[in-house]
Write a protein that holds these residues in place. Structure first.
Motif, PDB file in Angstrom:
ATOM      1  N   GLY B 121       0.815  -1.203   0.000  1.00  0.00           N
ATOM      2  CA  GLY B 121       0.000   0.000   0.000  1.00  0.00           C
ATOM      3  C   GLY B 121       0.852   1.257   0.000  1.00  0.00           C
ATOM      4  O   GLY B 121       2.088   1.199   0.057  1.00  0.00           O
ATOM      5  N   PHE B 122       0.171   2.380  -0.058  1.00  0.00           N
ATOM      6  CA  PHE B 122       0.835   3.679  -0.135  1.00  0.00           C
ATOM      7  C   PHE B 122       1.737   3.905   1.084  1.00  0.00           C
ATOM      8  O   PHE B 122       2.895   4.306   0.949  1.00  0.00           O
ATOM      9  N   ASP B 123       1.210   3.641   2.268  1.00  0.00           N
ATOM     10  CA  ASP B 123       1.996   3.837   3.495  1.00  0.00           C
ATOM     11  C   ASP B 123       3.208   2.904   3.550  1.00  0.00           C
ATOM     12  O   ASP B 123       4.262   3.279   4.069  1.00  0.00           O
ATOM     13  N   ILE B 124       3.032   1.702   3.018  1.00  0.00           N
ATOM     14  CA  ILE B 124       4.123   0.721   3.046  1.00  0.00           C
ATOM     15  C   ILE B 124       5.253   1.192   2.113  1.00  0.00           C
ATOM     16  O   ILE B 124       6.438   1.161   2.473  1.00  0.00           O
ATOM     17  N   ASP B 125       4.888   1.679   0.915  1.00  0.00           N
ATOM     18  CA  ASP B 125       5.897   2.184  -0.024  1.00  0.00           C
ATOM     19  C   ASP B 125       6.672   3.343   0.587  1.00  0.00           C
ATOM     20  O   ASP B 125       7.896   3.425   0.463  1.00  0.00           O
ATOM     21  N   LEU B 126       5.931   4.228   1.248  1.00  0.00           N
ATOM     22  CA  LEU B 126       6.572   5.399   1.858  1.00  0.00           C
ATOM     23  C   LEU B 126       7.570   4.955   2.929  1.00  0.00           C
ATOM     24  O   LEU B 126       8.690   5.462   3.013  1.00  0.00           O
ATOM     25  N   THR B 127       7.150   3.981   3.751  1.00  0.00           N
ATOM     26  CA  THR B 127       8.031   3.483   4.805  1.00  0.00           C
ATOM     27  C   THR B 127       9.306   2.887   4.205  1.00  0.00           C
ATOM     28  O   THR B 127      10.415   3.085   4.715  1.00  0.00           O
ATOM     29  N   ARG B 128       9.147   2.168   3.105  1.00  0.00           N
ATOM     30  CA  ARG B 128      10.324   1.574   2.456  1.00  0.00           C
ATOM     31  C   ARG B 128      11.270   2.657   1.932  1.00  0.00           C
ATOM     32  O   ARG B 128      12.498   2.514   1.999  1.00  0.00           O
ATOM     33  N   ALA B 129      10.690   3.747   1.432  1.00  0.00           N
ATOM     34  CA  ALA B 129      11.524   4.849   0.942  1.00  0.00           C
ATOM     35  C   ALA B 129      12.337   5.443   2.096  1.00  0.00           C
ATOM     36  O   ALA B 129      13.515   5.793   1.932  1.00  0.00           O
ATOM     37  N   ILE B 130      11.731   5.534   3.278  1.00  0.00           N
ATOM     38  CA  ILE B 130      12.458   6.068   4.448  1.00  0.00           C
ATOM     39  C   ILE B 130      13.591   5.116   4.830  1.00  0.00           C
ATOM     40  O   ILE B 130      14.725   5.535   5.089  1.00  0.00           O
ATOM     41  N   ALA B 131      13.309   3.808   4.812  1.00  0.00           N
ATOM     42  CA  ALA B 131      14.345   2.832   5.146  1.00  0.00           C
ATOM     43  C   ALA B 131      15.491   2.893   4.145  1.00  0.00           C
ATOM     44  O   ALA B 131      16.667   2.799   4.513  1.00  0.00           O
ATOM     45  N   LYS B 132      15.148   3.077   2.884  1.00  0.00           N
ATOM     46  CA  LYS B 132      16.181   3.121   1.850  1.00  0.00           C
ATOM     47  C   LYS B 132      17.085   4.330   2.069  1.00  0.00           C
ATOM     48  O   LYS B 132      18.301   4.238   1.939  1.00  0.00           O
ATOM     49  N   ASP B 133      16.485   5.441   2.451  1.00  0.00           N
ATOM     50  CA  ASP B 133      17.275   6.653   2.662  1.00  0.00           C
ATOM     51  C   ASP B 133      18.200   6.504   3.872  1.00  0.00           C
ATOM     52  O   ASP B 133      19.365   6.862   3.820  1.00  0.00           O
ATOM     53  N   ILE B 134      17.679   5.967   4.956  1.00  0.00           N
ATOM     54  CA  ILE B 134      18.479   5.899   6.179  1.00  0.00           C
ATOM     55  C   ILE B 134      19.456   4.729   6.130  1.00  0.00           C
ATOM     56  O   ILE B 134      20.621   4.852   6.495  1.00  0.00           O
ATOM     57  N   LEU B 135      18.983   3.562   5.675  1.00  0.00           N
ATOM     58  CA  LEU B 135      19.781   2.340   5.762  1.00  0.00           C
ATOM     59  C   LEU B 135      20.298   1.858   4.416  1.00  0.00           C
ATOM     60  O   LEU B 135      21.050   0.882   4.341  1.00  0.00           O
ATOM     61  N   GLY B 136      19.869   2.536   3.354  1.00  0.00           N
ATOM     62  CA  GLY B 136      20.346   2.145   2.033  1.00  0.00           C
ATOM     63  C   GLY B 136      19.667   0.914   1.475  1.00  0.00           C
ATOM     64  O   GLY B 136      20.071   0.395   0.439  1.00  0.00           O
ATOM     65  N   ASP B 137      18.646   0.406   2.168  1.00  0.00           N
ATOM     66  CA  ASP B 137      17.962  -0.798   1.678  1.00  0.00           C
ATOM     67  C   ASP B 137      16.480  -0.729   2.052  1.00  0.00           C
ATOM     68  O   ASP B 137      16.137  -0.663   3.232  1.00  0.00           O
ATOM     69  N   ALA B 138      15.665  -0.736   1.012  1.00  0.00           N
ATOM     70  CA  ALA B 138      14.212  -0.582   1.233  1.00  0.00           C
ATOM     71  C   ALA B 138      13.604  -1.764   1.972  1.00  0.00           C
ATOM     72  O   ALA B 138      12.479  -1.685   2.471  1.00  0.00           O
ATOM     73  N   ASP B 139      14.327  -2.878   2.021  1.00  0.00           N
ATOM     74  CA  ASP B 139      13.760  -4.060   2.676  1.00  0.00           C
ATOM     75  C   ASP B 139      14.127  -4.162   4.152  1.00  0.00           C
ATOM     76  O   ASP B 139      13.673  -5.071   4.840  1.00  0.00           O
ATOM     77  N   LYS B 140      14.978  -3.234   4.616  1.00  0.00           N
ATOM     78  CA  LYS B 140      15.395  -3.326   6.022  1.00  0.00           C
ATOM     79  C   LYS B 140      14.373  -2.665   6.939  1.00  0.00           C
ATOM     80  O   LYS B 140      14.696  -1.760   7.707  1.00  0.00           O
ATOM     81  N   VAL B 141      13.138  -3.136   6.825  1.00  0.00           N
ATOM     82  CA  VAL B 141      12.066  -2.605   7.670  1.00  0.00           C
ATOM     83  C   VAL B 141      11.404  -3.774   8.394  1.00  0.00           C
ATOM     84  O   VAL B 141      11.137  -4.807   7.784  1.00  0.00           O
TER      85      VAL B 141
END
Lengths: 462, 337
Positions: B121-141
């Motif tokens: 969903g929209f919120d899930i995609d957004l959360t992945r974008a935040i993880a990618k920015d901070i940790l460099g990997d969208a799956d590290k959530v």
């Protein structure tokens, strides 16, 4: 007989006109009966014979009545009450199973699906059977027609839930909750009322079977009294101690009366036992089984609803309902069931170790279930749905496994109490066996004896 | 659940943000709140003034001993910054995973597909974008499905780093948690079957049965302005769609973001009319995690940037455009510093 003098009257009373000839003869005969000894003897003989025959007949009638009420307990009202309990249970089971299957989603096992379908088929079959036997109960008829109307609506909602869930739509969960609400707000209360109506009929059949046959007892005592008086009268007039005919009549009357008292007392105590040990136990166990099914349903719906329905205090409504159900089932604290809870009452009502063992095992199962439930809730509340789900619907170590154990033990306890009930009620019926026929035969013999005995005295006047 | 979400919050901010309720008590409370936010924010950026010109002084609030500010723009957040990692960002980096509280029952926003077990969903995609920015990997959530009632406690107890769960930014909430800038602006709107005579939140509702989730904004709106409609309340807005499908109601009043999720589940219903309230959604964080708020706002800036091809527009097109038409650009961020 004395006539009061007319106040201050000097005129004699008007002469009564002569009765017509026919009536005059009858009056003469009656006068002869009342004034001559043979006449009196004939009257006494007739009275004794009448009393004895009436005693036999009323005993036969009242005993047959009680025997048929006892038959109704065993053959009709208890099975109907058990059927209503089964319908009630299978509806609750269907709802619980539907929620389990829903949670498993596309991985729903065929066994779960079959269990749901079997429950629905069983419930509708039992409703048809109950309807065929409900002519004399308005409540039963009303609840049956209500259940017949609601059941298709319920299954429709469950299928909508399943279809939406299979498509991956959250709407499925909302349909399942709607179905669950229909079940708990409408179907289960109606099934419960039907069960109570059938159990009420059971109670009234019990009361009929257990009520003392006062009329027969009274007539028996009257017959014995009359026989005693007649014999004493004979003794006083003839100085003969024994009149064989009347003695035989007395003996048969005593036998019938004793048989009646002892047989009925035995039947009564067996039925009493069957009612306390069996029927009441069955009722409490049935309530406990429904209670555990509903708690299981609530547990499943907590995961389906995912916090969508809240109580006034903002707690999860299904979790709150689960806790409430558990409180009624076993109560708080310790290993044993708290006093006054359903399982504690079931244990008190269990009359032997086998019954108690089953209930104890069920209580242990519930405690294990509660511990596992707490783990599952902790996982879900901390957001770990993936870990919570297998703790609820998994094969091993899940609350579902504990629930199945509880259900199995309660089923075992129910089967045991059912057998107990049946045995006691059969004994009760057996205690009345032959009494009705025996009473008639003996009373007729007694009447014959009395008539012969009187005839013997009468012959002395010829 | 989003419907329940509405049920758990206090009085919502009225229609347009920026218009204060005008009740002295509410003003005093919100004044204290904003002052608290400002004081908490202050140590993170000593060069910034504790209050800015955006904070309006009112005569009523002036009597309050605390800094006299009103809550006029609850969605005004802290300016982005990523120069140096603060304690919150360092905590996430050393853990190696972002812990996000999400919904699992809100279609198109945060929803767990029952057959795959996947959240999307929209919120899930957004959360992945935040993880990618901070940790460099969208799956590290690590996604935690947090029930509505547990959102604020989960943040306060530090069970999650952030909550991305169709959570509206309100004056009541900003005293308990910190919000990012608005990443979506929802509004109350009518959902009706296609071809229905109900065309908007207006007199076309006369004589109709309209469903709303109990305790939701929609319920109070319908009570204030029934437009001749009969109100039917249910525990949750999903139940409204069930009632609509069963023919027990004629229309549903709901937040259009959630309404889009309903319409997506039934092609025969659609959102009609115009949204008549504005309800900004934000990512919620702990009040102490000031550096994380700035970091998330930076991610949101990037997410919104890029015109029609921005990640935001792509997510909108993917999840919402089919049922929630007419949005051409992401909301413009507001800052209070």
């Amino acid at each position: 007989m004395s006539y009061p003098q007319p106040a201050g009257g000097t005129a004699p009373p008007p002469p009564t006109p002569d009765p017509p000839t026919g009536r005059r003869e009858a009056v003469d005969r009656l006068r002869a009966v009342a004034t001559t000894e043979p006449g009196r003897l004939r009257a006494i003989g007739a009275l004794l014979a009448l009393l004895l025959v009436a005693f036999g007949a009323v005993t036969a009638w009242q005993v047959a009545d009680r025997a048929s009420a006892a038959d109704a307990v065993v053959g009709r009202s208890q099975p109907l009450s058990a059927d209503a309990a089964d319908a009630y249970r299978s509806l609750a089971d269907a709802d619980t199973t539907a929620a389990s299957g829903f949670l498993a989603g596309s991985r729903e096992s065929p066994a779960v699906r079959q269990r749901y379908e079997k429950d629905i088929a069983l419930a509708s079959g039992l409703l048809v059977k109950a309807a065929a036997n409900a002519e004399d109960s308005d409540t039963a008829r009303r609840q049956i027609s209500r259940l017949n109307e609601l059941l298709p609506r319920y299954t429709g909602l469950v299928e909508s839930a399943r279809a939406n869930n299979r498509q991956g739509l959250p709407l499925g969960g909302a349909y399942l909750r709607t179905a669950g609400d229909l079940m708990r707000d409408d179907l289960l209360p109606a099934a419960r009322e039907l069960y109570e109506a059938e159990t009420g009929r059971l109670g009234s059949d019990y009361a009929d079977a257990k009520s003392w046959p006062w009329a027969a007892l009274g007539l028996g005592l009257a017959a014995l009294g009359a026989l005693g008086w007649a014999q004493r009268r004979t003794y006083l007039r003839t100085n003969r101690v024994f009149n064989h005919g009347m003695l035989a009549a007395t003996a048969t009357a005593v036998v019938v009366l004793l048989w009646l008292v002892v047989g009925h007392a035995l039947a009564r105590s067996d039925l009493e036992g069957s009612s306390t040990e069996g029927a009441r136990s069955l009722q409490v166990l049935t309530e406990a089984r429904i209670g555990s099914l509903q708690a299981r349903g609530d547990e499943n719906l907590t995961l389906v609803a995912r916090g969508a329905v809240l109580t006034e205090n903002k707690d999860d409504a299904y979790e709150a309902s689960y806790r409430d159900g558990m409180r009624k089932l076993v109560g708080e604290g310790g290993a044993a069931a708290a006093p006054g809870t359903l399982l504690a009452r079931a244990r008190d009502l269990a009359d032997d170790s086998e019954g108690r063992d089953a209930v104890d095992a069920a209580v242990r199962g519930v405690r294990e279930w509660q511990a596992r439930h707490a783990e599952a809730r902790a996982a879900d509340d901390s957001g770990d749905y993936d870990r919570a789900l297998p703790k609820v619907i998994g094969e091993k170590g899940s609350t579902g496994e504990s629930f199945d154990r509880v259900d199995e033990q309660l089923r075992r306890a129910l089967t045991h109490e059912q057998a107990d009930f049946r045995a006691a009620a059969d004994d009760g019926r057996g205690a009345l066996a032959g009494l009705a026929a025996g009473a008639v035969v003996l009373a007729v013999l007694g009447a014959a004896g009395a008539v012969l005995g009187i005839g013997r005295r009468l012959s002395e006047y010829r | 659940m989003p419907g329940g979400l509405k049920g758990t919050q206090g009085p919502k901010s009225p229609g347009r943000p920026g218009i204060s309720r005008g009740r002295p008590l509410a003003l005093a409370t919100t004044a204290a709140v904003c002052a608290l936010v400002a004081t908490v924010a202050a140590p993170a950026g000593p060069e910034r003034p504790a209050r800015t010109a955006r904070d309006r002084v009112t005569t009523v609030a002036a009597e309050a001993p605390a800094a006299p500010v009103t809550c006029t723009d609850p969605e005004a957040s802290l300016r982005p910054g990523d120069a140096a990692d603060g304690p919150a960002v360092r905590r996430i980096k050393s853990r190696g995973r972002l812990i996000a509280g999400v919904d699992q029952d809100s279609f198109r926003w945060g929803y767990r597909n029952p057959s795959t077990g996947e959240l999307s969903g929209f919120d899930i995609d957004l959360t992945r974008a935040i993880a990618k920015d901070i940790l460099g990997d969208a799956d590290k959530v690590t996604f935690l499905a947090i029930p509505t009632s547990q959102r604020i406690p989960a943040l306060e107890k530090g069970k999650v780093d952030l909550i991305a769960r169709t959570m509206s930014i309100t004056c009541d909430r900003i005293r308990q948690v910190a919000f990012s800038t608005a990443y979506f602006v929802a509004g109350q709107q009518i959902l009706a079957p296609r071809g229905s005579s109900v065309t908007a939140f207006d007199d076309s509702l006369t004589g109709k049965k309209v469903c709303a989730a109990k305790g939701a904004t929609a319920e109070s709106k319908l009570r204030d302005q029934p437009h001749g409609a009969r109100l039917v309340t249910v525990p949750n807005q999903l139940d409204c769609l069930v009632r609509l499908q069963l023919g027990q109601v004629d229309a549903v009043l709901t937040d259009n973001a959630l309404g889009a999720g309903l319409a997506a589940q039934d092609p025969s219903v659609e959102l009609v009319g115009k949204p008549f309230t504005t309800d900004p959604y934000g990512v919620a964080m702990n009040l102490r995690d000031v550096d994380l708020v700035r970091r998330v706002n930076k991610v949101l800036d990037d997410y919104r940037g890029g015109g029609d091809n921005s990640p935001w527009m792509r997510a909108y097109t993917k999840w919402l455009a089919a049922d929630l038409k007419g949005i051409t650009a992401p909301p413009v961020p507001k800052y209070r510093d």
